[in-house]
Design an enzyme around this catalytic site. Sequence first.
Site, short mmCIF file in Angstrom:
data_model
loop_
_atom_site.label_atom_id
_atom_site.label_comp_id
_atom_site.label_asym_id
_atom_site.label_seq_id
_atom_site.Cartn_x
_atom_site.Cartn_y
_atom_site.Cartn_z
N ASN A 210 53.31 -80.24 154.04
CA ASN A 210 54.54 -79.56 153.63
C ASN A 210 55.60 -80.60 153.26
O ASN A 210 55.33 -81.80 153.28
CB ASN A 210 55.03 -78.62 154.74
CG ASN A 210 55.24 -79.39 156.03
OD1 ASN A 210 56.04 -80.31 156.09
ND2 ASN A 210 54.49 -79.04 157.06
N LYS A 289 34.58 -86.46 148.17
CA LYS A 289 35.59 -85.83 147.31
C LYS A 289 35.00 -84.57 146.69
O LYS A 289 33.89 -84.60 146.14
CB LYS A 289 36.00 -86.81 146.21
CG LYS A 289 37.08 -86.26 145.32
CD LYS A 289 37.50 -87.24 144.24
CE LYS A 289 38.52 -86.58 143.34
NZ LYS A 289 38.80 -87.39 142.17
N LYS A 343 57.47 -68.31 172.31
CA LYS A 343 57.01 -69.66 172.65
C LYS A 343 57.61 -70.13 173.98
O LYS A 343 57.45 -71.28 174.37
CB LYS A 343 57.39 -70.64 171.53
CG LYS A 343 56.66 -70.37 170.20
CD LYS A 343 57.15 -71.35 169.10
CE LYS A 343 56.65 -70.95 167.73
NZ LYS A 343 55.64 -71.88 167.20
O1 PMT Z 1 61.94 -83.15 158.15
P1 PMT Z 1 63.14 -82.75 157.30
O2 PMT Z 1 62.88 -82.93 155.83
O3 PMT Z 1 64.41 -83.41 157.74
O4 PMT Z 1 63.36 -81.17 157.45
C1 PMT Z 1 63.77 -80.65 158.69
C2 PMT Z 1 63.00 -79.37 159.02
C3 PMT Z 1 63.34 -78.27 158.03
C4 PMT Z 1 61.49 -79.65 158.99
C5 PMT Z 1 63.45 -78.98 160.48
O5 PMT Z 1 64.81 -78.72 160.48
C6 PMT Z 1 62.69 -77.76 160.97
O6 PMT Z 1 63.06 -76.63 160.75
N1 PMT Z 1 61.57 -78.01 161.70
C7 PMT Z 1 60.64 -76.97 162.15
C8 PMT Z 1 59.72 -76.59 161.05
C9 PMT Z 1 58.69 -75.53 161.45
O7 PMT Z 1 57.54 -75.83 161.48
O8 PMT Z 1 59.23 -74.40 161.85
P2 PMT Z 1 58.36 -73.10 162.34
O9 PMT Z 1 59.35 -72.00 162.34
O10 PMT Z 1 57.12 -72.97 161.54
O11 PMT Z 1 57.94 -73.47 163.81
C10 PMT Z 1 58.73 -73.14 164.95
C11 PMT Z 1 58.63 -74.22 166.00
O12 PMT Z 1 57.28 -74.33 166.46
C12 PMT Z 1 59.00 -75.61 165.50
O13 PMT Z 1 59.69 -76.25 166.54
C13 PMT Z 1 57.66 -76.29 165.24
O14 PMT Z 1 57.75 -77.71 165.42
C14 PMT Z 1 56.80 -75.65 166.31
N2 PMT Z 1 55.37 -75.55 165.98
C15 PMT Z 1 54.96 -74.80 164.93
C16 PMT Z 1 53.60 -74.67 164.70
C17 PMT Z 1 52.68 -75.32 165.55
N3 PMT Z 1 51.37 -75.22 165.35
N4 PMT Z 1 53.12 -76.04 166.57
C18 PMT Z 1 54.45 -76.17 166.80
O15 PMT Z 1 54.86 -76.86 167.75
#
Ligand code: PMT
Length: 399
Positions: A210, A289, A343
């Site tokens: 991403n 590949k 969570k």
């Molecule tokens: O890195 P930058 O370019 O500065 O951008 C910042 C950001 C947009 C990435 C950051 O501000 C942000 O929002 N990070 C979380 C991104 C995300 O994956 O969000 P989510 O809503 O999908 O996940 C929710 C939470 O669960 C997050 O804390 C994520 O780290 C966590 N997660 C999600 C999936 C997974 N399998 N394991 C996790 O721990």
Amino acid sequence: MARLFNRNFIVGVTGSIAAYKAAELVRSLIRDGANVRVIMTEGAREFITPLTLQALSGHEVHTDLLDTEAEAAMGHIELARWADALLIAPATADSIARLVQGRADDLLGACALATPAPIFVSPAMNQEMWAKQATQDNVQTLIARGIAILGPSSGSQACGDVGAGRLLEPDDIVSAIAEQLSTGALAGRHVVITAGPTREPICPVRYISNRSSGKMGYALAEACINSGAKTTLISGPVSCEPPAGTTVIEVETTQQMFAASMAASATADIFIGAAAVVDFKPATVSDRKIKRSGVKTMNLSLVPNPDIVASVAGSESRPRLVVGFAAETHDVQAYARKKLASKSLDFIFANDVSDQSIGFNSEKNAGVLIGRNSEITMPMSSKRVLAESIIRELSNVLG
Ligand code: PMT
């Protein structure tokens, strides 16, 4: 070691034979990560040239209170506000007396009065002058006002006398200051932060990932370091420079980030999931590949990855605060609240990633820090400023 990483120091040099040691002092502060600006009194300039300290600090040396050119570049009030600490070394008997009186007729005195930052004074003078009641009374007055006196040490002096009045060795001055400043809001705490994207390989040349740049997570790490925390950054592939003093664990896949997070969070007080974790990975990874020729449709079968932040929150050695980030494009706060609950998090920072000016790969961000019983709106600002606000809130809760 960078114990003074990103701390802004004004070093005030006064007219003592020990002024030459200011050169080593400036080097030592910079080696420890500090940003240094030097003020030299008229007397100091009789012993050492401003050019030496300009070359070592990387900035023009400030000398005059009423220099319009220097004031235009960084005025004395601005300089005083810029400082995280003012160190006067060497400090003569006269400069100590002037500090007691609150004299502001030179640049150093004016800055000492104008700065809200802590002041450190390292005396250097003849042993008789140091022992005199007037000097001792002045030193006691400064101590009573909260100014830290570092030294002097004893030994043979430039004038031939032996006794107390020698400037402390520059490294000892820096160590004493680092110790006194390591009382940030998170001193003694361990914070683990995930940052950046993860990558899930499809074949040796392709992967799912991403647009996360890691900027948000790295800004949080910097805010933690500045608050005195032991900081571990578990980072996906990014091109950000980690803040000095951070322990960085580089990972690529979600599984690697998961393993590193579970291990590091066992000793953490706070865990922050700022990484954009890839939720699904290919069920199989081709070791060759994948060729395009002859392929009309390609189907990728995906299987779920572990949820890192939820696993940390559910672990036996759960950190006191587990904080997530919610990257949403609509109904941002409602989805964030659901994630907070599902969570088992203490806080979640809800950011709207449909807005191109914030979120993924931008310099700025904005959002709402949602707790179980609280909600703080944080307006758009640099990720650095935002990270400081988030860390301030978390350290307040930690107490
Ligand atoms: O890195 P930058 O370019 O500065 O951008 C910042 C950001 C947009 C990435 C950051 O501000 C942000 O929002 N990070 C979380 C991104 C995300 O994956 O969000 P989510 O809503 O999908 O996940 C929710 C939470 O669960 C997050 O804390 C994520 O780290 C966590 N997660 C999600 C999936 C997974 N399998 N394991 C996790 O721990």
